[in-house]
Design an enzyme around this catalytic site. Structure first.
Site, short mmCIF file in Angstrom:
data_model
loop_
_atom_site.label_atom_id
_atom_site.label_comp_id
_atom_site.label_asym_id
_atom_site.label_seq_id
_atom_site.Cartn_x
_atom_site.Cartn_y
_atom_site.Cartn_z
N LYS A 175 -72.37 -56.75 -33.03
CA LYS A 175 -71.36 -57.66 -32.47
C LYS A 175 -70.70 -58.48 -33.58
CE LYS A 175 -73.39 -56.18 -28.69
NZ LYS A 175 -73.07 -55.00 -27.97
C1 LIG Z 1 -74.35 -54.92 -26.78
C2 LIG Z 1 -74.06 -55.07 -25.37
C3 LIG Z 1 -75.03 -55.57 -24.47
C4 LIG Z 1 -76.46 -55.84 -24.87
O1 LIG Z 1 -76.57 -56.84 -25.82
P1 LIG Z 1 -78.02 -57.11 -26.49
O2 LIG Z 1 -77.86 -58.44 -27.13
O3 LIG Z 1 -78.24 -56.02 -27.48
O4 LIG Z 1 -79.01 -57.10 -25.40
C5 LIG Z 1 -74.66 -55.76 -23.15
N1 LIG Z 1 -73.42 -55.48 -22.72
C6 LIG Z 1 -72.47 -54.98 -23.54
C7 LIG Z 1 -71.11 -54.72 -23.01
C8 LIG Z 1 -72.78 -54.74 -24.87
O5 LIG Z 1 -71.83 -54.23 -25.69
#
Ligand SMILES: *Cc1c(COP(=O)(O)O)cnc(C)c1O
Length: 377
Positions: A181
């Site tokens: 992210k």
């Molecule tokens: C990455 C992601 C998640 C999960 O995030 P984590 O912090 O890895 O649990 C959930 N929803 C979307 C749309 C994502 O891209």
């Protein structure tokens, strides 16, 4: 030249603050988490922020404290990372998949109402790849049917919809700090809300349902005995992670500028190739470009998968576009309606490398390689 799909933007400041936390001896959820939460709430434009171990656990906590339980239904797009739907199943509830608008890759607002039943509790839009979903239209439908909106903003920190940052629209919003992210704490998540009572409940929920926090007990001058009124979870972020997050949040402005600059360079260069569709961003949206996707059109001399293979042979990493959750074996039988746009986008899109430290040379190499493979130049 070897080009990764992404690279977190971390530096000396993060190291310094982590080492300070270690020196204090308080490494689990404590003062640094509280500070990170305050900084984050201020940044996102929400009254409260509650840190968690990930966005997946943030979504689960948000759904569970919104009263979602066994047999309930939650409306989600199928075009998303699988964690979106998993968080619903973790409550014993049923994810009900709605197709996307192929222009934005976000949930199609015009198809939400037909998916609502008397079991529906929540609409959970995803701001896919950081591009905000139609928050106003979704809110209107939710209000008409007395439903809650929980935004999966895993990818959307820093993005804005109609002049207001994601987090600032009065819904419950969940963010991720996974290294894929925009900013990272290794693993981590955050929930924002304007509801004081919900915020307090979320703080207990992530701390085994305990009535008092470690900070309260630490600050108290008398003995405090805790109690447990509901069964919670251990979803606590550590102060080590929060220290990284505090510094990352300070870097966010720079990171966003860089990402947008790189994305614009891609947009300009790749829109010259007629076999490729580049993202088009509505003018009321500020996009953080958490991911940069392109769609390979039917006219292309190479398929998406062949393009990915040929780029990898040149040491350029790409990823398939966002998955279609309903096509995975573990979600077989979940989709109630055909999802043609979701399937088409999932099959024909790919993500290109994009990270703040990406050089012009690296980016030009990616662009020239795509052109060459597509028979240009
Ligand atoms: C990455 C992601 C998640 C999960 O995030 P984590 O912090 O890895 O649990 C959930 N929803 C979307 C749309 C994502 O891209």
């Amino acid at each position: 030249m070897k080009i990764p799909i992404t690279k977190p933007y971390l530096g000396e400041e993060e190291k310094r603050l982590v080492s300070e936390v270690i020196d204090t001896g308080w490494v689990t959820q404590g003062p640094r988490v509280a500070e990170f939460e305050e900084d984050f709430a201020r940044y996102a434009g929400a009254r409260y922020a509650i840190a968690t171990t990930s966005c997946t656990t943030a979504l689960h906590a948000a759904l569970a404290t919104s009263g979602v339980k066994a047999g309930d239904e939650v409306i989600v797009p199928s075009l998303s990372f699988i964690a979106t739907a998993n968080s619903v199943v973790h409550c014993g509830a049923i994810p009900v998949f709605v197709d996307i608008n192929p222009d934005t890759c976000n949930i199609d607002v015009n198809k939400i109402e037909e998916a609502i039943t008397n079991k529906t509790k929540v609409i959970m839009p995803v701001h896919q790849m950081g591009l905000p979903a139609e928050i106003d239209g979704i809110r209107e439908i939710a209000e008409r049917h007395s439903l809650r909106v929980i935004e999966d903003a895993a990818c959307a920190i820093g993005s804005a919809y109609k002049g207001k940052k994601i987090g600032g629209h009065g819904n419950i919003v969940c963010f991720s700090f996974h290294p894929r992210k925009v900013i990272t704490t290794g693993e981590g998540g955050m929930i924002t809300t304007d509801d004081a009572e919900l915020a307090a409940r979320l703080r207990r929920f992530r701390h085994h349902g305990m009535s008092i926090s470690d900070i309260e007990r630490h600050k108290a001058d008398k003995v405090m005995i805790e109690s447990y009124h509901e069964i919670g979870y251990n979803y606590r972020m550590t102060d080590i992670q929060a220290a990284i997050g505090i510094v990352q949040l300070k870097r966010l402005f720079f990171i966003l500028e860089k990402r947008r600059q790189i994305a614009e360079f891609y947009n300009k260069a790749l829109s010259e190739i007629q076999h490729i569709r580049v993202p088009e961003i509505p003018d009321y949206i500020y996009h953080n470009y958490q991911s940069y996707w392109i769609e390979i059109l039917d006219s292309s001399p190479v398929s998406r998968d062949i393009l990915m293979e040929k780029l990898l042979a040149k040491a350029i990493a790409t990823r398939r576009g966002i998955m279609a959750i309903h096509m995975e074996p573990c979600y077989k039988g979940f989709s109630r309606v055909p999802l043609p746009n979701t399937e088409k986008i999932a099959m024909n899109t790919l993500l290109l490398p994009l990270y703040p430290a990406m050089s012009i040379e690296e980016q030009s190499f990616v662009i020239d390689s795509i052109k060459e493979i597509m028979g240009y130049g």
